[in-house]
Scaffold this motif. Sequence first.
Motif, short mmCIF file in Angstrom:
data_model
loop_
_atom_site.label_atom_id
_atom_site.label_comp_id
_atom_site.label_asym_id
_atom_site.label_seq_id
_atom_site.Cartn_x
_atom_site.Cartn_y
_atom_site.Cartn_z
N MET A 61 0.98 -1.23 0.04
CA MET A 61 0.12 0.10 -0.10
C MET A 61 1.01 1.23 0.15
N ASP A 62 0.63 2.12 -0.92
CA ASP A 62 1.11 3.51 -1.05
C ASP A 62 0.94 4.24 0.40
N ALA A 63 2.17 4.48 1.12
CA ALA A 63 1.94 5.51 2.59
C ALA A 63 0.97 6.70 2.20
N SER A 64 1.16 7.58 0.98
CA SER A 64 0.14 8.64 0.92
C SER A 64 -1.33 8.44 0.91
N TYR A 65 -1.64 7.13 0.70
CA TYR A 65 -3.04 6.85 1.05
C TYR A 65 -3.52 6.98 2.44
N LYS A 66 -2.80 6.66 3.51
CA LYS A 66 -3.14 6.56 4.70
C LYS A 66 -4.18 7.72 5.30
N SER A 67 -4.06 8.84 5.37
CA SER A 67 -4.99 9.90 5.70
C SER A 67 -6.23 9.79 4.91
N CYS A 68 -6.36 9.30 3.45
CA CYS A 68 -7.62 9.50 2.74
C CYS A 68 -8.51 8.13 3.16
N ILE A 69 -7.42 6.73 3.64
CA ILE A 69 -8.19 5.79 4.15
C ILE A 69 -8.77 5.78 5.32
N LYS A 70 -8.15 6.57 6.26
CA LYS A 70 -8.73 6.86 7.55
C LYS A 70 -10.02 7.78 7.40
N ALA A 71 -9.85 8.43 6.64
CA ALA A 71 -11.04 9.41 6.21
C ALA A 71 -12.18 8.77 5.76
N CYS A 72 -12.01 7.96 4.81
CA CYS A 72 -13.06 6.88 4.25
C CYS A 72 -13.68 5.91 5.41
N LEU A 73 -12.61 5.55 6.24
CA LEU A 73 -13.26 4.58 7.25
C LEU A 73 -14.00 5.22 8.48
N ASP A 74 -13.60 6.42 8.83
CA ASP A 74 -14.54 7.20 9.70
C ASP A 74 -15.55 7.70 9.07
N CYS A 75 -15.58 7.77 7.87
CA CYS A 75 -16.92 8.33 7.11
C CYS A 75 -17.97 7.06 6.86
N LEU A 76 -17.26 5.79 6.65
CA LEU A 76 -18.06 4.43 6.87
C LEU A 76 -18.77 4.32 8.21
N GLU A 77 -18.07 4.58 9.31
CA GLU A 77 -18.81 4.57 10.51
C GLU A 77 -19.81 5.28 10.72
N ALA A 78 -19.39 6.73 10.51
CA ALA A 78 -20.37 7.52 10.75
C ALA A 78 -21.64 7.47 9.67
N CYS A 79 -21.51 6.98 8.70
CA CYS A 79 -22.69 6.67 7.97
C CYS A 79 -23.56 5.57 8.64
N VAL A 82 -9.67 -0.02 -2.26
CA VAL A 82 -8.97 0.25 -3.94
C VAL A 82 -7.53 0.81 -3.21
N MET A 83 -7.48 1.81 -2.26
CA MET A 83 -6.42 2.19 -1.84
C MET A 83 -5.30 1.34 -1.21
N GLN A 84 -5.93 0.53 -0.40
CA GLN A 84 -5.17 -0.42 0.54
C GLN A 84 -4.47 -1.40 -0.75
N ARG A 85 -5.11 -1.73 -1.55
CA ARG A 85 -4.36 -2.65 -2.73
C ARG A 85 -3.74 -1.67 -3.86
N SER A 86 -3.57 -0.51 -3.37
CA SER A 86 -2.88 0.33 -4.66
C SER A 86 -3.42 0.17 -6.16
N SER A 87 -4.59 0.09 -6.24
CA SER A 87 -5.38 -0.13 -7.46
C SER A 87 -5.03 0.85 -8.51
N LYS A 88 -5.00 0.46 -9.60
CA LYS A 88 -4.93 1.72 -10.62
C LYS A 88 -5.95 2.76 -10.83
N VAL A 89 -7.08 2.23 -10.31
CA VAL A 89 -8.56 3.29 -10.30
C VAL A 89 -8.71 4.14 -9.05
N VAL A 90 -7.51 4.24 -8.35
CA VAL A 90 -7.53 5.17 -7.14
C VAL A 90 -8.19 6.39 -7.43
N LYS A 91 -7.48 7.18 -8.44
CA LYS A 91 -7.96 8.73 -8.68
C LYS A 91 -9.58 8.69 -9.12
#
Length: 106
Positions: free
Chosen positions: A1-19, A53-62
């Motif tokens: 996993m690309d380290a630059s994804y960490k803050s976005c992954i955390k934001a997504c998981l926080d949002c998943l929980e809030a939703c 998608v970010m955890q597996r460094s997919s080509k469709v992240v963007k």
Amino acid sequence: MDASYKSCIKACLDCLEACNVCYHACLKEEEKMAECIELVRECAEICAYSAAVMQRSSKVVKQISALCAEICDACGAECKSFDYRHCQICAGICFACAEECRKMAG
């Protein structure tokens, strides 16, 4: 996993929980909240997928991040229209996730 994804992954998981919390609480409200309930489910699902998608460094992240930002913004706007605490919390977290996803989408 690309380290630059960490803050976005955390934001997504926080949002998943809030939703998920908002979804459950909205089901118990007497007010008709069908659109809010529908959007929080969609938002939770795209956030979970975006994180994966970010955890597996997919080509469709963007592309997925751009879609996630769009759905998080819509969900945040819908939740913000209700005065319930759970909706207001969810809205703030959705908007924060949308911002992180926009950064990721570049």
